[in-house]
Design an enzyme around this catalytic site. Structure first.
Site, PDB file in Angstrom:
ATOM      1  N   CYS A 114       0.829  -1.172   0.019  1.00  0.00           N
ATOM      2  CA  CYS A 114      -0.098   0.078   0.068  1.00  0.00           C
ATOM      3  C   CYS A 114       0.756   1.246  -0.047  1.00  0.00           C
ATOM      4  O   CYS A 114       0.404   2.356  -0.387  1.00  0.00           O
ATOM      5  CB  CYS A 114      -0.944   0.099   1.110  1.00  0.00           C
ATOM      6  SG  CYS A 114      -1.976  -1.497   1.137  1.00  0.00           S
ATOM      7  N   HIS A 259      -3.971   7.008   0.931  1.00  0.00           N
ATOM      8  CA  HIS A 259      -4.221   5.617   0.260  1.00  0.00           C
ATOM      9  C   HIS A 259      -5.640   5.050   1.075  1.00  0.00           C
ATOM     10  O   HIS A 259      -5.880   5.325   2.196  1.00  0.00           O
ATOM     11  CB  HIS A 259      -3.060   4.545   1.016  1.00  0.00           C
ATOM     12  CG  HIS A 259      -3.510   3.282   0.921  1.00  0.00           C
ATOM     13  ND1 HIS A 259      -3.937   2.665  -0.323  1.00  0.00           N
ATOM     14  CD2 HIS A 259      -3.532   2.342   1.736  1.00  0.00           C
ATOM     15  CE1 HIS A 259      -4.206   1.391  -0.099  1.00  0.00           C
ATOM     16  NE2 HIS A 259      -4.005   1.039   1.239  1.00  0.00           N
ATOM     17  N   ASN A 289     -10.184  -1.248  -1.775  1.00  0.00           N
ATOM     18  CA  ASN A 289      -8.677  -0.647  -1.779  1.00  0.00           C
ATOM     19  C   ASN A 289      -7.991  -1.401  -2.669  1.00  0.00           C
ATOM     20  O   ASN A 289      -7.917  -2.444  -2.806  1.00  0.00           O
ATOM     21  CB  ASN A 289      -8.418  -1.424  -0.349  1.00  0.00           C
ATOM     22  CG  ASN A 289      -6.766  -1.158   0.203  1.00  0.00           C
ATOM     23  OD1 ASN A 289      -5.846  -1.085  -0.817  1.00  0.00           O
ATOM     24  ND2 ASN A 289      -6.555  -1.421   1.152  1.00  0.00           N
TER      25      ASN A 289
HETATM   26  O1  UT7 Z   1      -4.111  -1.110   3.090  1.00  0.00           O
HETATM   27  C1  UT7 Z   1      -4.134  -1.831   4.406  1.00  0.00           C
HETATM   28  C2  UT7 Z   1      -5.199  -2.817   4.258  1.00  0.00           C
HETATM   29  N1  UT7 Z   1      -5.903  -3.275   5.657  1.00  0.00           N
HETATM   30  C3  UT7 Z   1      -6.643  -2.415   6.399  1.00  0.00           C
HETATM   31  O2  UT7 Z   1      -6.942  -1.150   6.209  1.00  0.00           O
HETATM   32  C4  UT7 Z   1      -7.465  -3.290   7.272  1.00  0.00           C
HETATM   33  C5  UT7 Z   1      -7.590  -2.315   8.517  1.00  0.00           C
HETATM   34  N2  UT7 Z   1      -8.570  -3.339   9.435  1.00  0.00           N
HETATM   35  C6  UT7 Z   1      -9.775  -3.220   9.299  1.00  0.00           C
HETATM   36  O3  UT7 Z   1     -10.192  -2.283   8.676  1.00  0.00           O
HETATM   37  C7  UT7 Z   1     -10.750  -4.058   9.955  1.00  0.00           C
HETATM   38  O4  UT7 Z   1     -10.034  -4.543  11.273  1.00  0.00           O
HETATM   39  C8  UT7 Z   1     -11.634  -4.899   9.236  1.00  0.00           C
HETATM   40  C9  UT7 Z   1     -12.749  -4.193   8.562  1.00  0.00           C
HETATM   41  C10 UT7 Z   1     -10.666  -5.967   8.420  1.00  0.00           C
HETATM   42  C11 UT7 Z   1     -12.503  -5.989  10.279  1.00  0.00           C
HETATM   43  O5  UT7 Z   1     -13.200  -5.117  11.103  1.00  0.00           O
HETATM   44  P1  UT7 Z   1     -13.099  -5.533  12.669  1.00  0.00           P
HETATM   45  O6  UT7 Z   1     -13.898  -4.469  13.120  1.00  0.00           O
HETATM   46  O7  UT7 Z   1     -11.583  -5.545  13.128  1.00  0.00           O
HETATM   47  O8  UT7 Z   1     -13.774  -6.842  12.801  1.00  0.00           O
HETATM   48  P2  UT7 Z   1     -13.270  -8.176  13.113  1.00  0.00           P
HETATM   49  O9  UT7 Z   1     -12.124  -8.714  12.416  1.00  0.00           O
HETATM   50  O10 UT7 Z   1     -13.051  -8.152  14.766  1.00  0.00           O
HETATM   51  O11 UT7 Z   1     -14.418  -9.315  13.233  1.00  0.00           O
HETATM   52  C12 UT7 Z   1     -15.823  -8.670  13.775  1.00  0.00           C
HETATM   53  C13 UT7 Z   1     -16.750  -9.796  13.331  1.00  0.00           C
HETATM   54  C14 UT7 Z   1     -15.947 -11.158  13.186  1.00  0.00           C
HETATM   55  O12 UT7 Z   1     -17.430 -12.046  13.747  1.00  0.00           O
HETATM   56  P3  UT7 Z   1     -17.374 -12.406  15.585  1.00  0.00           P
HETATM   57  O13 UT7 Z   1     -16.030 -13.271  15.781  1.00  0.00           O
HETATM   58  O14 UT7 Z   1     -17.514 -11.051  16.092  1.00  0.00           O
HETATM   59  O15 UT7 Z   1     -18.527 -13.369  15.212  1.00  0.00           O
HETATM   60  C15 UT7 Z   1     -15.691 -11.560  11.858  1.00  0.00           C
HETATM   61  O16 UT7 Z   1     -15.939 -12.846  11.866  1.00  0.00           O
HETATM   62  O17 UT7 Z   1     -17.026  -9.617  11.731  1.00  0.00           O
HETATM   63  C16 UT7 Z   1     -16.930 -10.814  11.155  1.00  0.00           C
HETATM   64  N3  UT7 Z   1     -16.431 -10.709   9.784  1.00  0.00           N
HETATM   65  C17 UT7 Z   1     -17.427 -10.519   8.855  1.00  0.00           C
HETATM   66  N4  UT7 Z   1     -18.622 -10.576   8.875  1.00  0.00           N
HETATM   67  C18 UT7 Z   1     -19.423 -10.144   7.752  1.00  0.00           C
HETATM   68  C19 UT7 Z   1     -15.072 -10.635   9.322  1.00  0.00           C
HETATM   69  N5  UT7 Z   1     -15.411 -10.373   7.775  1.00  0.00           N
HETATM   70  C20 UT7 Z   1     -16.477 -10.377   7.652  1.00  0.00           C
HETATM   71  C21 UT7 Z   1     -17.390  -9.868   6.461  1.00  0.00           C
HETATM   72  N6  UT7 Z   1     -18.621  -9.718   6.662  1.00  0.00           N
HETATM   73  N7  UT7 Z   1     -16.839  -9.707   5.274  1.00  0.00           N
END
Ligand code: UT7
Length: 332
Positions: A114, A259, A289
């Site tokens: 990125c 970004h 992204n």
């Molecule tokens: O250029 C750098 C690129 N990367 C980034 O910018 C990523 C930075 N991180 C983030 O933006 C966030 O961490 C994410 C958007 C990736 C994830 O958000 P989060 O609030 O950290 O969610 P999480 O990983 O803690 O997951 C929360 C819940 C989980 O379920 P449980 O365990 O609470 O039941 C996941 O399994 O959301 C679930 N989950 C989804 N649900 C629906 C994970 N992915 C998905 C999905 N749809 N696509």
């Protein structure tokens, strides 16, 4: 000492639009979840046989060259940023050189994920400052859609990333205080595995095995919370580093082009700098992204929309896998 400035911009995205509703038919996710956590509404997926990373880069480059009034013979060097090259080797720089008929000029590939585009811009800036080159083609291009698993297993990453390319022409000029004022590059390899794609890699005797495929080892992995926490720390730090290096303060910034990692990360940075929407470029809702392509796409769109004006103080900033983070301050 020479200085560098951007004199032409272009971008290309594949035709196929994939909405959150489309993804929710293929995996356990919802439009609401994706919008709330990332701000993304749709992204583009490449068409096999048509939109390779080098081909999309070439199309973006042709537009940038035409806008800068440059022909193939005018380009002295290519710097190509991507984490998703057409081939493992050689890189995409040489592929674009051949496609555009640029002659036997040097081509450098940058692998800073990125942060790739700003690192590439910095490479171009240094080569121009030393007088090695006068006109450099800088490209950021990615195909992400075919490395994500469009399934429940891959959903935490598959909803975030998209395909596309952006390019710019960087030219030498002799007017101090104009163009690229400075670039600032950082990395912390102790977080290398927090956002990575480790297979196939050279460290194993068998680079690819059936077992790896079955285990999903050929998919990228991301510690989303770790990425988020570092991004909201380092984006502001590296933006201020650029401003202070040039004796500017937060209030002097006319346009921030971050970004497009995640709309929530951009919102946190915007709040930190107390910037109105008019001073922050965000197009992640349309393209997701696109890694090294996201800044040149956003910069080109902003320029096309008349948001980049002569004399503006513009900051580009990025954070991503590596971890790497970087900024560039530009007086347009
Ligand atoms: O250029 C750098 C690129 N990367 C980034 O910018 C990523 C930075 N991180 C983030 O933006 C966030 O961490 C994410 C958007 C990736 C994830 O958000 P989060 O609030 O950290 O969610 P999480 O990983 O803690 O997951 C929360 C819940 C989980 O379920 P449980 O365990 O609470 O039941 C996941 O399994 O959301 C679930 N989950 C989804 N649900 C629906 C994970 N992915 C998905 C999905 N749809 N696509």
């Amino acid at each position: 000492m020479h200085h560098s400035k951007i004199t032409g911009l272009g971008f290309y995205v594949p035709e196929e639009v994939v909405t959150n509703a489309d993804l929710s038919r293929m995996m356990d996710t919802t439009d609401e979840w994706i919008i709330e956590r990332t701000g993304i509404k749709e992204r583009r997926f490449f068409k096999e046989g048509e939109d390779t990373v080098s081909e999309m880069g070439k199309r973006a480059a042709e537009i940038a060259m035409q806008r800068a009034g440059k022909k193939a013979a005018d380009i002295d060097m290519v710097v190509f940023a991507t984490l998703s090259p057409d081939y493992n080797f050689p890189g995409c720089g040489v592929l674009v050189q051949a496609k555009l008929g640029l002659g036997h000029i040097p081509c450098i590939d940058v692998r800073q994920q990125c942060g790739g585009f700003i690192y590439a811009l910095s490479v171009a800036d240094q080569f121009i400052k030393t007088g090695f080159a006068r006109t450099i083609l800088v490209i950021g291009s990615e195909v992400q859609s075919n490395v994500m698993e469009i399934s429940d297993r891959g959903r935490n990453m598959a909803v975030i990333f998209g395909d596309g390319a952006g390019a710019c022409i960087v030219e030498s000029h002799d007017e101090p205080g104009k163009g690229i004022l400075s670039t600032h590059l950082h990395a912390d390899g102790s977080f290398a595995t927090d956002l990575s794609l480790q297979h196939p890699g050279s460290r194993l005797k068998n680079r690819v095995t059936h077992e790896m495929i079955d285990n999903g080892d050929l998919l990228p992995t991301m510690n989303g919370k770790m990425v988020f926490a570092h991004a909201v720390k380092y984006f502001p730090e590296v933006i201020r580093e650029a401003l202070h290096a040039n004796n500017y303060e937060d209030k002097d910034l006319d346009l921030l082009i971050p970004h497009q990692a995640n709309a929530r990360i951009t919102a946190a940075v915007q709040k930190e700098f107390n910037l109105p929407d008019s001073k922050v470029v965000s197009n992640i809702h349309k393209y997701g992204n696109t890694t090294a392509a996201s800044i040149p796409i956003a910069l080109t769109e902003a320029w096309q929309d008349g948001r980049v004006k002569d004399g503006d103080l513009i900051c580009l900033a990025a954070f991503g896998s590596g971890f790497v983070w970087a900024s560039a301050l530009i007086r347009w």
